[in-house]
Design a protein around this motif. Sequence first.
Motif, PDB file in Angstrom:
ATOM      1  N   UNK A  42       0.834  -1.194   0.000  1.00  0.00           N
ATOM      2  CA  UNK A  42       0.000   0.000   0.000  1.00  0.00           C
ATOM      3  C   UNK A  42       0.871   1.247   0.000  1.00  0.00           C
ATOM      4  N   UNK A  43       0.672   2.122  -0.970  1.00  0.00           N
ATOM      5  CA  UNK A  43       1.367   3.394  -0.956  1.00  0.00           C
ATOM      6  C   UNK A  43       2.404   3.540  -2.048  1.00  0.00           C
ATOM      7  N   UNK A  44       3.417   4.339  -1.742  1.00  0.00           N
ATOM      8  CA  UNK A  44       4.398   4.780  -2.719  1.00  0.00           C
ATOM      9  C   UNK A  44       5.786   4.266  -2.371  1.00  0.00           C
ATOM     10  N   UNK A  45       6.508   3.778  -3.363  1.00  0.00           N
ATOM     11  CA  UNK A  45       7.873   3.294  -3.144  1.00  0.00           C
ATOM     12  C   UNK A  45       8.907   4.397  -3.264  1.00  0.00           C
ATOM     13  N   UNK A  46       8.563   5.471  -3.973  1.00  0.00           N
ATOM     14  CA  UNK A  46       9.521   6.550  -4.220  1.00  0.00           C
ATOM     15  C   UNK A  46       8.756   7.866  -4.286  1.00  0.00           C
ATOM     16  N   UNK A  47       8.922   8.698  -3.283  1.00  0.00           N
ATOM     17  CA  UNK A  47       8.183   9.966  -3.242  1.00  0.00           C
ATOM     18  C   UNK A  47       8.614  10.918  -4.344  1.00  0.00           C
ATOM     19  N   UNK A  48       9.820  10.768  -4.857  1.00  0.00           N
ATOM     20  CA  UNK A  48      10.299  11.653  -5.911  1.00  0.00           C
ATOM     21  C   UNK A  48       9.630  11.346  -7.243  1.00  0.00           C
ATOM     22  N   UNK A  49       9.444  10.064  -7.545  1.00  0.00           N
ATOM     23  CA  UNK A  49       8.874   9.680  -8.837  1.00  0.00           C
ATOM     24  C   UNK A  49       7.402   9.297  -8.747  1.00  0.00           C
ATOM     25  N   UNK A  50       6.937   9.002  -7.536  1.00  0.00           N
ATOM     26  CA  UNK A  50       5.564   8.546  -7.359  1.00  0.00           C
ATOM     27  C   UNK A  50       5.342   7.088  -7.706  1.00  0.00           C
ATOM     28  N   UNK A  51       6.412   6.339  -7.908  1.00  0.00           N
ATOM     29  CA  UNK A  51       6.279   4.923  -8.259  1.00  0.00           C
ATOM     30  C   UNK A  51       5.560   4.171  -7.141  1.00  0.00           C
ATOM     31  N   UNK A  52       4.612   3.315  -7.480  1.00  0.00           N
ATOM     32  CA  UNK A  52       3.858   2.599  -6.452  1.00  0.00           C
ATOM     33  C   UNK A  52       4.690   1.511  -5.780  1.00  0.00           C
ATOM     34  N   UNK A  53       4.377   1.266  -4.524  1.00  0.00           N
ATOM     35  CA  UNK A  53       4.996   0.171  -3.791  1.00  0.00           C
ATOM     36  C   UNK A  53       4.494  -1.154  -4.354  1.00  0.00           C
ATOM     37  N   UNK A  54       5.396  -2.157  -4.421  1.00  0.00           N
ATOM     38  CA  UNK A  54       5.031  -3.495  -4.873  1.00  0.00           C
ATOM     39  C   UNK A  54       5.459  -4.512  -3.830  1.00  0.00           C
ATOM     40  N   UNK A  55       4.735  -5.604  -3.765  1.00  0.00           N
ATOM     41  CA  UNK A  55       4.994  -6.593  -2.722  1.00  0.00           C
ATOM     42  C   UNK A  55       6.275  -7.384  -2.946  1.00  0.00           C
ATOM     43  N   UNK A  56       6.871  -7.288  -4.154  1.00  0.00           N
ATOM     44  CA  UNK A  56       8.116  -8.012  -4.415  1.00  0.00           C
ATOM     45  C   UNK A  56       9.354  -7.146  -4.187  1.00  0.00           C
ATOM     46  N   UNK A  57       9.173  -5.944  -3.657  1.00  0.00           N
ATOM     47  CA  UNK A  57      10.295  -5.027  -3.506  1.00  0.00           C
ATOM     48  C   UNK A  57      11.158  -5.361  -2.290  1.00  0.00           C
ATOM     49  N   UNK A  58      12.458  -5.188  -2.473  1.00  0.00           N
ATOM     50  CA  UNK A  58      13.421  -5.404  -1.412  1.00  0.00           C
ATOM     51  C   UNK A  58      13.400  -4.214  -0.442  1.00  0.00           C
ATOM     52  N   UNK A  59      13.772  -4.474   0.814  1.00  0.00           N
ATOM     53  CA  UNK A  59      13.848  -3.409   1.830  1.00  0.00           C
ATOM     54  C   UNK A  59      14.913  -3.778   2.847  1.00  0.00           C
ATOM     55  N   UNK A  60      15.337  -2.807   3.630  1.00  0.00           N
ATOM     56  CA  UNK A  60      16.307  -3.057   4.691  1.00  0.00           C
ATOM     57  C   UNK A  60      15.577  -3.648   5.901  1.00  0.00           C
ATOM     58  N   UNK A  61      16.081  -4.761   6.414  1.00  0.00           N
ATOM     59  CA  UNK A  61      15.406  -5.409   7.539  1.00  0.00           C
ATOM     60  C   UNK A  61      15.970  -4.969   8.886  1.00  0.00           C
ATOM     61  N   UNK A  62      17.028  -4.144   8.866  1.00  0.00           N
ATOM     62  CA  UNK A  62      17.604  -3.586  10.098  1.00  0.00           C
ATOM     63  C   UNK A  62      17.877  -4.691  11.128  1.00  0.00           C
ATOM     64  N   UNK A  63      17.379  -4.537  12.356  1.00  0.00           N
ATOM     65  CA  UNK A  63      17.759  -5.467  13.423  1.00  0.00           C
ATOM     66  C   UNK A  63      17.157  -6.857  13.298  1.00  0.00           C
ATOM     67  N   UNK A  64      16.309  -7.092  12.306  1.00  0.00           N
ATOM     68  CA  UNK A  64      15.946  -8.486  12.042  1.00  0.00           C
ATOM     69  C   UNK A  64      17.196  -9.281  11.639  1.00  0.00           C
TER      70      UNK A  64
END
Length: 386
Positions: free
Chosen positions: A58-80
Amino acid sequence: MSACGSNDESAESSGSGALDAATNAKVKDIVGHFQRTNRTPGVLVGIWSPKGTFVSATGTADLKTGAPLRSDMQFKIASQTKSFTANLVLQLVGEGKVALDDHISKWVTGVPNGDRITIRQLLNHTSGLADAFTSPTIQAKVQTGCTVPELLTAEAKIPPVAPPGTKWSYSNYGYNLLGRLVELAGGQDLSTAVQQRIARPLGLRRTLLPTSGNGLSKPFTHGYGLGDLGPTQAPTASDDATALPASCLWAHGSMVSTLSDMRVWSRALATGALLKPEVWAEATKNPIPFTFAGNYNGPGKWQYGLGFVESGGFIGAEGSFAGYESTTMYSPTRRTTIEVVSTKIPNAITPPPMFQALAMAIYGTGIGFGLTPEQALAPTFKGAAG
């Protein structure tokens, strides 16, 4: 449209089929409340259970371009990341290369109280060592990067907060020491150990501990949270923290992954799938009740084992670093994984109580979390994420 004015992609995929209509609607309402309250650009949620599946971006993956978030996108898991580092240590315990009651001084010199701190105490945060990530030396290098010797040298200069074994106190330094232990006892660098001992055996395709840069590759979502961003304040493109390198977090928080990979990992973590049964039994014995600073995990009941958190029979991990907050939890008895990712920090409703709210929406309030759905969804966290 979301509260942030972004595209809303929602995909209820199936293995066991979709959730029933009433539960599905309740889950969607909770996700919407989480995003609107925190004003996070993006929210990833994954639920896989015998009662049905729910996966949403839900939402936006990049506020600069407005690209939508996708469920296959990578992210930083930090302390996980800590759950991976701990699992590597426990694998070495099973191989007889490390003992839980070894002192860290056997492996790393110069550690405050190192001749009294055991590997077990490092794993469950009872070593008494300081967090140490707040060291001015380390913070000055976060935007440019740290070497492992720089990290361990700077962290060793921070005085302990308690004698070993006397209290629970979260220590990122302790997990960097465990990462170094993996390298010395296992004979390979930590990034390689993650790949050979965890990612490849489990088929995790986009999960890694970076050796340079931020570790992210396309498709990935940006993360936001720099400076004085508030827990209920919407970020702007200038708050983009995605480019920050991972090296100053190393063994305690530098990894990247995806929803689908973390689903697989959560099940392996919570069942001890990569460990010898006797080691897993030791890892789950006598978990320690804890409360994070600022009540980050909300008012519910939480316990810490040897490298994982537990609440209501769900076992997993949580992470928070500039731009990204997440939690991934699996219940062996319910055969259920629940994941929550926010692409902003700090959040007034953090992912851990959000996970509890989602679990209660599916299974009712008698899980044993020690809080109500209303308490789980109350915007209570006000401090900076840890």
